[in-house]
Design an enzyme around this catalytic site. Structure first.
Site, PDB file in Angstrom:
ATOM      1  CE1 TYR A  32      -3.373   4.371   5.977  1.00 33.20           C
ATOM      2  CE2 TYR A  32      -4.544   6.232   5.177  1.00 33.20           C
ATOM      3  CZ  TYR A  32      -4.394   4.852   5.063  1.00 33.20           C
ATOM      4  OH  TYR A  32      -5.238   3.847   4.218  1.00 33.20           O
ATOM      5  NE  ARG A  51     -10.064   4.251  11.080  1.00 34.37           N
ATOM      6  CZ  ARG A  51     -10.549   4.574  10.037  1.00 34.37           C
ATOM      7  NH1 ARG A  51     -11.575   3.646   9.486  1.00 34.37           N
ATOM      8  NH2 ARG A  51     -10.450   5.657   9.232  1.00 34.37           N
ATOM      9  NE  ARG A 100      16.385  -1.185   6.263  1.00 29.70           N
ATOM     10  CZ  ARG A 100      16.396  -2.527   6.372  1.00 29.70           C
ATOM     11  NH1 ARG A 100      17.360  -3.059   6.905  1.00 29.70           N
ATOM     12  NH2 ARG A 100      15.286  -3.179   5.817  1.00 29.70           N
ATOM     13  CE  LYS A 145      -7.530   5.022   7.460  1.00 26.03           C
ATOM     14  NZ  LYS A 145      -7.661   4.381   5.991  1.00 26.03           N
ATOM     15  CD  GLU A 177     -10.723  -3.852   4.390  1.00 24.55           C
ATOM     16  OE1 GLU A 177     -11.194  -2.713   4.776  1.00 24.55           O
ATOM     17  OE2 GLU A 177      -9.537  -4.210   4.448  1.00 24.55           O
ATOM     18  CG  LEU A 201      -9.649   0.592   8.188  1.00 27.28           C
ATOM     19  CD1 LEU A 201      -8.327   0.542   9.352  1.00 27.28           C
ATOM     20  CD2 LEU A 201      -9.631   1.522   7.549  1.00 27.28           C
TER      21      LEU A 201
END
Ligand code: PDD
Length: 278
Positions: A32, A51, A100, A145, A177, A201
């Site tokens: 995302y 990114r 699945r 991300k 972070e 990130l």
């Protein structure tokens, strides 16, 4: 009626549907981006796009749209949004696969979602926050991300139990972070922030603040530091696309500096505000 973009169409938020066999839903198999919008202009989109491409490439999802096509989607959604300032959320998953199974099928069509939400602007310097040291239990590819945010959520909850806004994540005492932000410390007017390796990130705001600081003649080093160095720093602040620059005045039981937002943090927040779309 609020619209979102889903797989090539603009649909009412309440009508949008994704299959329960989407790999994003079953495996958090996707990535995302969150992009700030000031006065209806997406800020630093070229960097967010780069990114996003990096995250997609890292997990082997084909790029669903080029930069111009994303911009066309944003334009349409922003035109029908009442707020001048907003945040754009992009999510791309590997797609739907039935039944699945862990191994992804070949040639899947990614599921692409774009939403826009109003964003509050910190017009003055944002209120200072407390952060809480917590061991970083996440995986070793935090540079991607990923929508798989369970680790970040558990760590955020842990910090909130201590009345803190964010965890001060560390691996054996080495700061990484926050759950959704990057950190800087200030020592004798010089900035330090952990290096953009696979443990964090690489924030677009982090990168932008480094550039602003260097242009203003400040020294910035991208070097690892310890929890103790945060406790003893003159100043500390966090950065993220939706929060810009937020002063940190307490870390666990330790007051940072004199317990008030410091001059370097204030100066950078002013520079930041002067540079965003007016
Ligand atoms: N998160 N580190 C993590 C783990 C993050 O989730 C974020 C941002 C950042 C800061 O990156 P940037 O400056 O590019 O926003 C650092 C966004 C805001 C989110 O999850 O919504």
């Amino acid at each position: 009626m609020k619209e979102i973009y889903l797989n090539g169409e603009f649909v009412a938020e309440s009508e949008a549907r994704v299959s329960v066999f989407d790999r994003g839903f079953l495996f958090a198999d996707g990535v995302y981006e969150a992009i700030p919008v000031y006065h209806r202009i997406p800020f630093l989109f070229d960097r967010h796009y780069k990114r996003l491409c990096g995250s997609l490439e890292a997990i082997g999802i084909p790029f669903p749209m080029n930069e111009q096509e994303w911009m066309r989607v944003f334009r349409r959604l922003l035109d029908s949004t009442p707020s001048e300032n907003a945040s754009i959320y992009i999510q791309v998953t590997r797609g739907t696969q039935h039944p699945r199974q862990h191994a992804p099928a070949d040639n899947m069509t990614p599921t692409v979602l774009v939403t826009v939400s109003p964003m509050e602007l910190p017009e003055q310097l944002a209120s200072p926050v407390k952060i809480e040291p917590v061991e970083d239990i996440r995986w070793l590819r935090c540079d991607i991300k990923s929508i798989s945010l369970l680790g970040n959520i558990l760590l955020k909850q842990e910090a909130m139990k201590h009345g803190a806004a964010e965890p001060l994540l560390h691996r054996a005492g080495r700061v990484t972070e926050g759950a959704a932000c990057n950190y800087f410390i200030v020592e004798q007017e010089q900035l330090r922030t952990p290096p953009a390796d696979q443990l964090i990130l690489s924030g677009i705001t982090r990168e932008w603040v480094i550039e602003l600081a260097r242009k203003a003649g400040m020294k910035v080093s991208e070097e690892a530091f310890s929890l103790a160095e945060v406790y003893n720093a003159d100043e500390c602040f966090l950065t993220s696309s939706t929060r810009e620059i937020v002063p940190v005045t307490q870390a666990g039981e330790h007051q940072i500096g004199n317990g008030k937002p410091g001059p370097v943090t204030k100066r950078l927040a002013e520079l930041f505000r002067a540079q965003r779309p007016q």
